[in-house]
Design a protein around this motif. Structure first.
Motif, PDB file in Angstrom:
ATOM      1  N   LYS A 281       0.835  -1.203   0.000  1.00 49.47           N
ATOM      2  CA  LYS A 281       0.000   0.000   0.000  1.00 49.47           C
ATOM      3  C   LYS A 281       0.872   1.257   0.000  1.00 49.47           C
ATOM      4  O   LYS A 281       0.578   2.250  -0.688  1.00 49.47           O
ATOM      5  CB  LYS A 281      -0.945   0.026   1.190  1.00 49.47           C
ATOM      6  N   GLU A 282       1.963   1.221   0.772  1.00 46.24           N
ATOM      7  CA  GLU A 282       2.899   2.351   0.774  1.00 46.24           C
ATOM      8  C   GLU A 282       3.529   2.530  -0.602  1.00 46.24           C
ATOM      9  O   GLU A 282       3.693   3.654  -1.079  1.00 46.24           O
ATOM     10  CB  GLU A 282       3.989   2.118   1.834  1.00 46.24           C
ATOM     11  N   LYS A 283       3.890   1.404  -1.247  1.00 46.16           N
ATOM     12  CA  LYS A 283       4.453   1.472  -2.595  1.00 46.16           C
ATOM     13  C   LYS A 283       3.441   2.051  -3.579  1.00 46.16           C
ATOM     14  O   LYS A 283       3.779   2.857  -4.454  1.00 46.16           O
ATOM     15  CB  LYS A 283       4.883   0.074  -3.057  1.00 46.16           C
ATOM     16  N   TYR A 284       2.195   1.640  -3.440  1.00 45.90           N
ATOM     17  CA  TYR A 284       1.153   2.132  -4.326  1.00 45.90           C
ATOM     18  C   TYR A 284       0.905   3.623  -4.103  1.00 45.90           C
ATOM     19  O   TYR A 284       0.779   4.382  -5.071  1.00 45.90           O
ATOM     20  CB  TYR A 284      -0.140   1.345  -4.088  1.00 45.90           C
ATOM     21  N   ASP A 285       0.855   4.041  -2.836  1.00 44.18           N
ATOM     22  CA  ASP A 285       0.664   5.462  -2.540  1.00 44.18           C
ATOM     23  C   ASP A 285       1.817   6.299  -3.099  1.00 44.18           C
ATOM     24  O   ASP A 285       1.604   7.407  -3.607  1.00 44.18           O
ATOM     25  CB  ASP A 285       0.550   5.677  -1.023  1.00 44.18           C
ATOM     26  N   GLU A 286       3.039   5.753  -2.998  1.00 50.44           N
ATOM     27  CA  GLU A 286       4.202   6.450  -3.561  1.00 50.44           C
ATOM     28  C   GLU A 286       4.083   6.539  -5.081  1.00 50.44           C
ATOM     29  O   GLU A 286       4.402   7.570  -5.686  1.00 50.44           O
ATOM     30  CB  GLU A 286       5.487   5.709  -3.181  1.00 50.44           C
ATOM     31  N   PHE A 287       3.603   5.452  -5.704  1.00 51.31           N
ATOM     32  CA  PHE A 287       3.402   5.430  -7.149  1.00 51.31           C
ATOM     33  C   PHE A 287       2.384   6.496  -7.568  1.00 51.31           C
ATOM     34  O   PHE A 287       2.606   7.243  -8.534  1.00 51.31           O
ATOM     35  CB  PHE A 287       2.919   4.046  -7.575  1.00 51.31           C
ATOM     36  N   ILE A 288       1.270   6.587  -6.838  1.00 54.24           N
ATOM     37  CA  ILE A 288       0.235   7.573  -7.149  1.00 54.24           C
ATOM     38  C   ILE A 288       0.765   8.996  -6.956  1.00 54.24           C
ATOM     39  O   ILE A 288       0.494   9.898  -7.767  1.00 54.24           O
ATOM     40  CB  ILE A 288      -1.006   7.344  -6.269  1.00 54.24           C
ATOM     41  N   GLN A 289       1.566   9.201  -5.900  1.00 50.44           N
ATOM     42  CA  GLN A 289       2.141  10.518  -5.644  1.00 50.44           C
ATOM     43  C   GLN A 289       3.099  10.912  -6.780  1.00 50.44           C
ATOM     44  O   GLN A 289       3.064  12.057  -7.263  1.00 50.44           O
ATOM     45  CB  GLN A 289       2.868  10.528  -4.304  1.00 50.44           C
ATOM     46  N   ARG A 290       3.940   9.976  -7.210  1.00 50.88           N
ATOM     47  CA  ARG A 290       4.873  10.258  -8.305  1.00 50.88           C
ATOM     48  C   ARG A 290       4.108  10.530  -9.599  1.00 50.88           C
ATOM     49  O   ARG A 290       4.510  11.385 -10.394  1.00 50.88           O
ATOM     50  CB  ARG A 290       5.832   9.078  -8.498  1.00 50.88           C
ATOM     51  N   ARG A 291       3.023   9.801  -9.804  1.00 47.97           N
ATOM     52  CA  ARG A 291       2.216  10.032 -10.993  1.00 47.97           C
ATOM     53  C   ARG A 291       1.581  11.420 -10.958  1.00 47.97           C
ATOM     54  O   ARG A 291       1.524  12.112 -11.982  1.00 47.97           O
ATOM     55  CB  ARG A 291       1.116   8.965 -11.101  1.00 47.97           C
TER      56      ARG A 291
END
Length: 329
Positions: A281-291
């Motif tokens: 979930k942290e990885k996904y949130d980081e992915f969304i933030q970078r996007r």
């Protein structure tokens, strides 16, 4: 009493059958006798069918029979611990199809299970078109016995806490498999337009060689749920898999197969799964933030370009107007 003093039938029937996959694998390292007993295919077959009921499908059984160590190899590949780093430079054999073995649960109760074979034969159309696997037809509903009480916010909260998914992709050409789901949802929200609940599962990967400037890609699984009108029973109306880039765009068949096949052969991290899913979930949130940051950067660049174009246009107009006035004089 030593383990050697216990009859093998007692060990196989009353001890080993009570172990989970990771404990059974660890027990096999204790002695040569246990190694032989723990390699029994029936034990591993039962563990796989208990964890993933869809694996009893004949298509999956046939694929597993070709794995180096049968069900034991399949369990090792399919345990929920895919790597976050991916080597995409390894030469991979093209495959004519991949198999999806999917199991969706709520509070441990199975509500959806399906096996789907997807044609991946290399062709101009497949390699250039967006890659997507849909397990359900349009307007197809899968009912369940799960009942809910309360408003939509309660439903969203319960699904986020108690829904789990396993989406195992099997590559019959390489005789490998990988679990593409992070087990617990990374996002649950109600679609205000359709009224359905969109449940997202994801595994974010960092390829060693970025694809078209994408430092991360996302194996994104979307489960669409709803409650039948006039009742409180949960149903599933959609289940799809896509591989998305940093802009949220679906990768082509060629690019997606590089990612999916690369994941199947990637080295896994051997650790006991906690079941919380916080790391992904942290990885996904980081992915969304970078996007989001990437999108804002593009928008700023486009605004600067628009301003430059307007300024150039005004400058050309003023120059032309000045020239026209001077010519009249």
């Amino acid at each position: 009493m030593a383990i050697a003093d216990i009859h093998e039938d007692i060990i196989k029937t009353h001890i080993l059958t009570r172990l989970d996959g990771q404990t059974l694998a660890a027990a096999g390292c204790a002695s040569s006798q246990l190694q032989s007993l723990c390699s029994d295919q029936k034990l591993w077959s039962d563990i796989c069918s208990y964890n993933w009921p869809s694996t009893v499908d004949p298509l999956v059984i046939q694929a597993i029979s070709n794995f180096p160590s049968g069900y034991r190899s399949f369990y090792s590949d399919s345990s929920p611990s895919p790597t976050h780093r991916l080597t995409t430079t390894t030469s991979l054999l093209s495959t004519s199809h991949i198999i999806s073995s999917v199991d969706l649960r709520y509070h441990g109760e199975l509500i959806f299970s399906k096996v789907e074979s997807t044609n991946t034969t290399p062709s101009d159309w497949f390699q250039s078109s967006p890659f997507r696997i849909d397990l359900l037809e349009l307007k197809e509903l899968v009912p369940s016995s799960i009942k809910f009480s309360g408003d939509n916010q309660v439903l969203v909260s319960n699904l986020e806490k108690h829904m789990t998914l396993s989406w195992i992709m099997i590559d019959p050409t390489q005789n490998r498999a990988v679990n593409l789901s992070n087990i617990k949802p990374v996002s649950v929200y109600r679609n205000w337009l359709t009224g359905n609940i969109e449940v997202t599962f994801a595994v974010v990967i960092a390829p060693d060689v970025p694809l078209d400037g994408n430092d991360y890609v996302n194996c994104n699984i979307q489960i669409t749920c709803g409650v039948k009108e006039g009742g409180r029973e949960l149903n599933v109306s959609g289940a799809s898999l896509m591989v998305l880039d940093m802009d949220g765009k679906c990768l082509s068949g060629k690019e997606s197969m590089v990612i999916l096949q690369g994941l199947a052969v990637a080295q896994r991290r051997r650790r006991r799964y906690s079941g919380g899913g916080e790391e992904q979930k942290e990885k996904y949130d980081e992915f969304i933030q970078r996007r989001r940051e990437r999108k804002e950067k593009v928008e700023r660049r486009e605004r600067r370009l628009d301003i430059a174009c307007v300024a150039s246009g005004v400058g050309i107009f003023m120059a032309f107007w000045s020239f026209a006035l001077s010519w009249k004089i």
